[in-house]
Design a protein around this motif. Structure first.
Motif, mmCIF file in Angstrom:
data_model
loop_
_atom_site.group_PDB
_atom_site.id
_atom_site.type_symbol
_atom_site.label_atom_id
_atom_site.label_comp_id
_atom_site.label_asym_id
_atom_site.label_seq_id
_atom_site.Cartn_x
_atom_site.Cartn_y
_atom_site.Cartn_z
ATOM 1 N N VAL A 75 1.359 -1.236 -0.125
ATOM 2 C CA VAL A 75 -0.484 -0.098 -0.530
ATOM 3 C C VAL A 75 0.804 0.943 -0.114
ATOM 4 N N THR A 76 0.123 2.620 -0.841
ATOM 5 C CA THR A 76 0.979 3.654 -0.732
ATOM 6 C C THR A 76 -0.296 4.434 -0.967
ATOM 7 N N LEU A 77 0.154 5.363 0.259
ATOM 8 C CA LEU A 77 -0.191 6.413 0.851
ATOM 9 C C LEU A 77 -0.063 7.531 0.073
ATOM 10 N N TYR A 78 -1.032 8.826 -0.525
ATOM 11 C CA TYR A 78 -0.591 9.510 -0.970
ATOM 12 C C TYR A 78 -1.258 10.648 -0.359
ATOM 13 N N VAL A 79 -0.271 11.525 0.597
ATOM 14 C CA VAL A 79 -1.114 12.185 1.195
ATOM 15 C C VAL A 79 -0.417 13.557 1.747
ATOM 16 N N ALA A 80 -1.184 14.772 2.172
ATOM 17 C CA ALA A 80 -1.026 15.375 2.130
ATOM 18 C C ALA A 80 0.325 16.471 2.691
ATOM 19 N N GLU A 81 1.390 17.007 2.427
ATOM 20 C CA GLU A 81 2.486 17.747 3.196
ATOM 21 C C GLU A 81 2.520 18.033 3.774
ATOM 22 N N ASN A 82 2.646 18.073 5.234
ATOM 23 C CA ASN A 82 2.706 17.919 6.816
ATOM 24 C C ASN A 82 1.545 17.490 7.188
ATOM 25 N N SER A 83 0.995 16.714 7.010
ATOM 26 C CA SER A 83 -0.244 16.449 7.552
ATOM 27 C C SER A 83 -0.490 15.280 8.208
ATOM 28 N N TYR A 84 -1.692 15.612 8.881
ATOM 29 C CA TYR A 84 -1.557 14.621 10.280
ATOM 30 C C TYR A 84 -0.931 12.614 9.879
ATOM 31 N N ALA A 85 -1.634 12.852 8.102
ATOM 32 C CA ALA A 85 -1.731 11.578 7.601
ATOM 33 C C ALA A 85 -0.267 10.781 7.013
ATOM 34 N N GLN A 86 0.631 11.908 6.775
ATOM 35 C CA GLN A 86 1.946 12.102 6.801
ATOM 36 C C GLN A 86 2.165 10.951 7.876
#
Length: 205
Positions: free
Chosen positions: A6-17
Motif C-alpha cells: 500500500v502507498t498512501l498519497y498524503v498532504a505535505e506535513n499532514s496528520y496522514a503523513q
C-alpha cells in the motif's frame, strides 16, 4: 503484511503523513491545497489576503491605512505571516502595519512598484532578516525598522529616489553592519542607528 503493498498519497506535513511515518507505510506527498485563511481591507482602496502558506498579499492602489500598535487588520493572524507581497500600485506602507510579525521571513514588491513611503514603526520588532527598498521610495519614517533583531541587510540601490530617513529608523538592529545612503538623501533623523555599533555607511561621491 497486509499493508506491504500500500502507498498512501498524503498532504505535505499532514496528520496522514505523520501516521504513515509512524507505522512504516509507504507514502508520497502532495502539496496541500492552498486556501484563504482570512482577508479584508487595509486602506481606502487597498485589500489583503492571507493564505494557508503564510503569504500575505496586499493588492489595490494608493496608501495602506495607519494603525496603532497591535491593531493591524490581520492582527489575529500575524503570527502566521511568513511572507508579505506588496502590489505595484500601493504607495504607502502604513504605521505599525507589520509590527511584531515574529515569523516574517520576506517582503517582496511587485515589479513596477510605485511605493513612495514606509511608515512609522511599520516593521518594528519583526523577524525580518533582510529587505530591498524599492527605488521609488522617497521616505522611510522614524522607527520604521526598530528592534528588528534579525535584520542584517537593507539594500538601497544607486538609483534610489530616497530623500529622507527618519529618526531611530534602525534602532537596536544589532546585526546590521552597513547601509548605502544615496546622493538624493537630504534629511537624516537623529540616531538612526541608536544602540547599534560597527555600522559602515556608504555614501554617494
Amino acid at each position: 503484511d497486509a499493508i506491504a503493498n500500500v502507498t498512501l498519497y498524503v498532504a505535505e506535513n499532514s496528520y496522514a503523513q505523520s501516521y504513515a511515518k509512524k507505522y512504516g507505510i509507504a507514502y508520497e506527498t502532495r502539496k496541500a491545497k492552498l486556501t484563504v485563511v482570512a482577508s479584508g481591507t487595509c486602506g481606502e482602496n487597498a485589500a489583503w489576503t492571507l493564505d494557508s502558506e503564510g503569504v500575505l498579499n496586499i493588492t489595490g492602489d494608493g496608501p495602506m491605512a495607519d494603525n496603532n500598535t497591535n491593531q493591524a487588520p490581520w492582527e489575529a493572524y500575524k503570527y502566521q505571516i511568513k511572507q508579505v507581497e506588496i502590489g505595484k500600485d500601493i504607495t504607502y506602507i502604513g504605521k505599525f502595519n507589520f509590527f511584531r510579525c515574529s515569523r516574517l521571513e520576506t517582503v517582496t514588491f511587485e515589479e513596477g512598484t510605485k511605493l513612495e513611503r514606509i511608515g512609522w514603526g511599520a516593521f518594528g520588532y519583526s523577524s525580518l532578516p533582510s529587505i530591498t527598498i524599492p527605488d521609488s521610495v522617497t521616505q522611510i519614517d522614524g522607527y520604521a525598522f526598530y528592534y528588528c533583531s534579525k535584520l542584517t541587510g537593507v539594500a538601497i540601490s544607486e538609483n534610489s529616489k530616497l530623500e529622507s530617513l527618519g529618526e531611530y529608523a534602525f534602532k537596536a538592529d544589532t546585526k546590521m553592519t552597513s547601509l548605502y545612503i544615496p546622493d538624493g538623501v537630504t534629511k537624516i533623523g537623529s540616531a538612526i542607528f541608536k544602540d547599534v555599533t560597527g555600522v559602515t555607511l556608504s555614501v554617494a561621491e
